[in-house]
Design a protein around this motif. Sequence first.
Motif, PDB file in Angstrom:
ATOM      1  N   LEU A 187     -50.004  44.489  49.754  1.00  0.00           N
ATOM      2  CA  LEU A 187     -51.457  44.689  49.720  1.00  0.00           C
ATOM      3  C   LEU A 187     -52.065  43.975  48.535  1.00  0.00           C
ATOM      4  O   LEU A 187     -53.148  43.382  48.632  1.00  0.00           O
ATOM      5  CB  LEU A 187     -51.763  46.189  49.681  1.00  0.00           C
ATOM      6  CG  LEU A 187     -53.240  46.568  49.709  1.00  0.00           C
ATOM      7  CD1 LEU A 187     -53.873  46.046  50.978  1.00  0.00           C
ATOM      8  CD2 LEU A 187     -53.404  48.065  49.586  1.00  0.00           C
ATOM      9  N   LEU A 188     -51.440  44.025  47.487  1.00  0.00           N
ATOM     10  CA  LEU A 188     -51.939  43.348  46.289  1.00  0.00           C
ATOM     11  C   LEU A 188     -51.949  41.845  46.496  1.00  0.00           C
ATOM     12  O   LEU A 188     -52.813  41.135  45.954  1.00  0.00           O
ATOM     13  CB  LEU A 188     -51.088  43.726  45.077  1.00  0.00           C
ATOM     14  CG  LEU A 188     -51.216  45.182  44.597  1.00  0.00           C
ATOM     15  CD1 LEU A 188     -50.206  45.445  43.443  1.00  0.00           C
ATOM     16  CD2 LEU A 188     -52.607  45.446  44.096  1.00  0.00           C
ATOM     17  N   LYS A 189     -50.944  41.367  47.314  1.00  0.00           N
ATOM     18  CA  LYS A 189     -50.894  39.925  47.552  1.00  0.00           C
ATOM     19  C   LYS A 189     -52.091  39.460  48.367  1.00  0.00           C
ATOM     20  O   LYS A 189     -52.644  38.379  48.136  1.00  0.00           O
ATOM     21  CB  LYS A 189     -49.588  39.575  48.292  1.00  0.00           C
ATOM     22  CG  LYS A 189     -48.346  39.696  47.422  1.00  0.00           C
ATOM     23  CD  LYS A 189     -47.108  39.304  48.233  1.00  0.00           C
ATOM     24  CE  LYS A 189     -45.816  39.425  47.402  1.00  0.00           C
ATOM     25  NZ  LYS A 189     -44.605  39.081  48.140  1.00  0.00           N
TER      26      LYS A 189
ATOM     27  N   ARG B 227     -54.964  40.812  48.545  1.00  0.00           N
ATOM     28  CA  ARG B 227     -56.240  41.268  47.982  1.00  0.00           C
ATOM     29  C   ARG B 227     -57.169  40.112  47.700  1.00  0.00           C
ATOM     30  O   ARG B 227     -58.375  40.157  48.005  1.00  0.00           O
ATOM     31  CB  ARG B 227     -55.961  42.078  46.733  1.00  0.00           C
ATOM     32  CG  ARG B 227     -57.203  42.650  46.107  1.00  0.00           C
ATOM     33  CD  ARG B 227     -56.830  43.502  44.944  1.00  0.00           C
ATOM     34  NE  ARG B 227     -58.019  44.097  44.342  1.00  0.00           N
ATOM     35  CZ  ARG B 227     -58.016  44.899  43.274  1.00  0.00           C
ATOM     36  NH1 ARG B 227     -56.828  45.221  42.698  1.00  0.00           N
ATOM     37  NH2 ARG B 227     -59.136  45.393  42.793  1.00  0.00           N
ATOM     38  N   ALA B 228     -56.638  39.039  47.206  1.00  0.00           N
ATOM     39  CA  ALA B 228     -57.478  37.888  46.866  1.00  0.00           C
ATOM     40  C   ALA B 228     -58.018  37.240  48.124  1.00  0.00           C
ATOM     41  O   ALA B 228     -59.195  36.861  48.200  1.00  0.00           O
ATOM     42  CB  ALA B 228     -56.670  36.882  46.045  1.00  0.00           C
ATOM     43  N   ASP B 229     -57.098  37.111  49.124  1.00  0.00           N
ATOM     44  CA  ASP B 229     -57.583  36.517  50.381  1.00  0.00           C
ATOM     45  C   ASP B 229     -58.641  37.387  51.029  1.00  0.00           C
ATOM     46  O   ASP B 229     -59.590  36.889  51.657  1.00  0.00           O
ATOM     47  CB  ASP B 229     -56.395  36.351  51.355  1.00  0.00           C
ATOM     48  CG  ASP B 229     -55.369  35.308  50.827  1.00  0.00           C
ATOM     49  OD1 ASP B 229     -55.818  34.416  50.075  1.00  0.00           O
ATOM     50  OD2 ASP B 229     -54.219  35.406  51.237  1.00  0.00           O
ATOM     51  N   ALA B 230     -58.486  38.705  50.871  1.00  0.00           N
ATOM     52  CA  ALA B 230     -59.491  39.609  51.475  1.00  0.00           C
ATOM     53  C   ALA B 230     -60.848  39.453  50.824  1.00  0.00           C
ATOM     54  O   ALA B 230     -61.902  39.480  51.487  1.00  0.00           O
ATOM     55  CB  ALA B 230     -59.022  41.062  51.363  1.00  0.00           C
ATOM     56  N   GLU B 231     -60.814  39.251  49.485  1.00  0.00           N
ATOM     57  CA  GLU B 231     -62.079  39.053  48.787  1.00  0.00           C
ATOM     58  C   GLU B 231     -62.752  37.775  49.255  1.00  0.00           C
ATOM     59  O   GLU B 231     -63.967  37.725  49.470  1.00  0.00           O
ATOM     60  CB  GLU B 231     -61.828  39.012  47.277  1.00  0.00           C
ATOM     61  CG  GLU B 231     -61.393  40.338  46.681  1.00  0.00           C
ATOM     62  CD  GLU B 231     -62.526  41.338  46.706  1.00  0.00           C
ATOM     63  OE1 GLU B 231     -63.724  40.889  46.722  1.00  0.00           O
ATOM     64  OE2 GLU B 231     -62.275  42.556  46.752  1.00  0.00           O
TER      65      GLU B 231
ATOM     66  N   LYS C 192     -64.052  38.317  52.664  1.00  0.00           N
ATOM     67  CA  LYS C 192     -65.249  39.135  52.618  1.00  0.00           C
ATOM     68  C   LYS C 192     -66.475  38.307  52.285  1.00  0.00           C
ATOM     69  O   LYS C 192     -67.553  38.460  52.887  1.00  0.00           O
ATOM     70  CB  LYS C 192     -65.066  40.259  51.602  1.00  0.00           C
ATOM     71  CG  LYS C 192     -66.267  41.147  51.453  1.00  0.00           C
ATOM     72  CD  LYS C 192     -66.003  42.229  50.422  1.00  0.00           C
ATOM     73  CE  LYS C 192     -67.237  43.107  50.238  1.00  0.00           C
ATOM     74  NZ  LYS C 192     -67.009  44.139  49.203  1.00  0.00           N
TER      75      LYS C 192
END
Length: 751
Positions: free
Chosen positions: A87-89, A91-95, A98
Amino acid sequence: MARKSRPNMSEMYLEENKDQIYENALAEIESFELPLGTTLRSVYDDQPNAHQRFMEKLDACIRNHDREIEKMCNFHHQGFVDAITELLKVRADAEKLKVQVTDTNRRLQDAGKEVIAQTEEIIRCRVQQRNITTVVEKLQLCLPVLEMYSKLKEQMKVKRYYSALKTMEQLENLYLPRVSQYRFCQIMIENLPKLREEIKEISMSDLKDFLESIRKHSDRIGETAMKQAQQQKTFSTTLQKHNNVNYGRNMHLGRSRILESKNEMTLKRTLEEDDDHDEEVLTAQDLVDFSPVYRCLHIYSVLGDGEIFENYYRKQRRKQARLVLQPQSSMHETVEGYRRYFSQIVGFFVVEDHILHVTQGLVTRTYTDELWNMALSKIIAVLRTHSSYCNDPDLVLELKNLIVVFADTLQGYGFPVNRLFDLLFEIRDQYNETLLKKWSGLFRDIFEADNYSPIPVANEEEYKIVISKFPFQDSELDKQSFPKKLPMSQSVPQIYIQVKEFIYASLKFSESLHRSSTEIDDMLRKSTNLLLTRTLSSCLQNLIKKPHIGLTELVQIIINTTHLELACKYLEDFISNITNISQVTVHTARLYGLSTFKGKVAQTACMSACQHLSTSLMQMLLDTELKQISMGAIQQFNLDVIQCELFASSEPVPGFQGDTLQLAFIDLRQLLDLFMVWDWSTYLADYGQATSKYLRVNPSTALTLLEKMRDSSKKNNIFAQFRKNDRDKQKLIETVVKQLRSLVNGMSQHT
């Protein structure tokens, strides 16, 4: 004690039951079934230490769950750690995603605003379009209804009520059912019955105005119809007479020429008048507007009330018929009264005949025949009554002409009029009676003006004038030179002329009665016989009874009647020429009236002479210049009277019944018998009784004559007082004189 320390079976059961309750409560709490109030109340019951025990069970349960959670966490811990690492990995792509999604959403929202606006506009337009389409569809259904209703209002406004009813029918049956859900349609539906009633009321009002109008104009309608019928009949009659070259060919030459000339002039005038009237022939429809009847009939028929309208119309017309048939009380005084009466009746039935032929069922032939029969009976009764008041033959003749025109007019419309012509025969008798009365006056005037002397003629011209008036022939007189005298007096040709005028007057009534020439000839002869036997005879009888008629006049009257008797055959020929009936081929009545005159005049003359002689003899006895009379004179006088009585009993003129002629001397006879027999006791005893022997001896007459005898006895018998018989007779005379005076005084006092 031992029993107390050892729990029994019931206690053990309760314990197990409580454990079960706690376990159920815990199961419910674990399952999160809410609300928990019921569960918790079951824990806190009346048992002591229930709460404690439940808490212990609850703690034990919690500990069991904690151990299970710990086991599970231990089993999944590594996976959880791995998941957190992954999940932490991302996280950046999700931002980053978004941010991209946010930017894309922003751009999409910006682009969609215009689309949304256009879409909303399209939706709004589509809604409007759908609404407009719906409105158009509904208007297409409503507009014809509104147009028809507007048309209905316009028809009502211009009084086209029959068309308005047809429009209402279309509205109700065709248009309104399509849009009955709208409120305005319900209002229309509610108004239609009101409009129908309004139309009925208006049409009925128009009908009443029409009935009042024809009541006022019926006399003019009838007058026009009668005038047209009379013109047609006059034309036909004149044409027929003009074409009949034999008509009146045997009549006197002068009168024949006048009639032929008059016929030609009448025909010419009639043709000219017909040419003038051809362009202005009026009918009932020209004089009266019948549209209210047609309109009202159609309206009531459409509304299903045709029978109601028919009954109302017939009832009102019957009322008007009764009014029309009621004459004015003074109708018989003038011909205009009769003319107006007939015109109103003709107008009434002309209207009914018109209604009969232009409408279906409003009036029927049966109805009009029934109405006519009722009217005819009333008319005949009215004419009988009013014609009986009329004493003027000219008015009766005009009435007859009106009745003929009246009958011919209605017969032309199909009404039976035979009873009217039967009535005319009754009126003809009355007409003849009025003629007889009129001619009675004419005869009296002629007799009063006559000098009862032979007619003197100084020359041939005067002689021709006389024989042109009276058919006189005498070969012996023709041989004599002028001047000479005709045997009859001036009244003879005048009477002859008046008899001919009477025949003409009687003929006027017989014309146009739809009778044959033979019947007319017979009627003329009968009426002429009545004139001769009754009227002329009565005038002659009254004439010879007049005091100024002496024996000379009586002789002339007998001569006159002889010549009138001889003229009968000329009167018969005169009637035959008028009626064109030959006495040879057809049996005709004879004029027999004049043959009785000379017998009647002779009887009257003889009776008058005897009465005159008796009166003169009586006056001779009672004359004031004759102061005295003797018994010898009375005896001689008696002999003279006996001779007169012998003459009367010898039947000097045939026709007297019994001793009728001798009755002329009855007064003298009873007076002389009284004095000759000297029967005073009987006279005085029976005086005043119907069976008296001397009933016709008046006391004053006897007294006058007795006083003359008394004076004669006193003067001629100076020594009579010395003779006893004479003294007794004188005393008797005095006694009778006193009693006679008493009777005379009693009569005067009674008077």
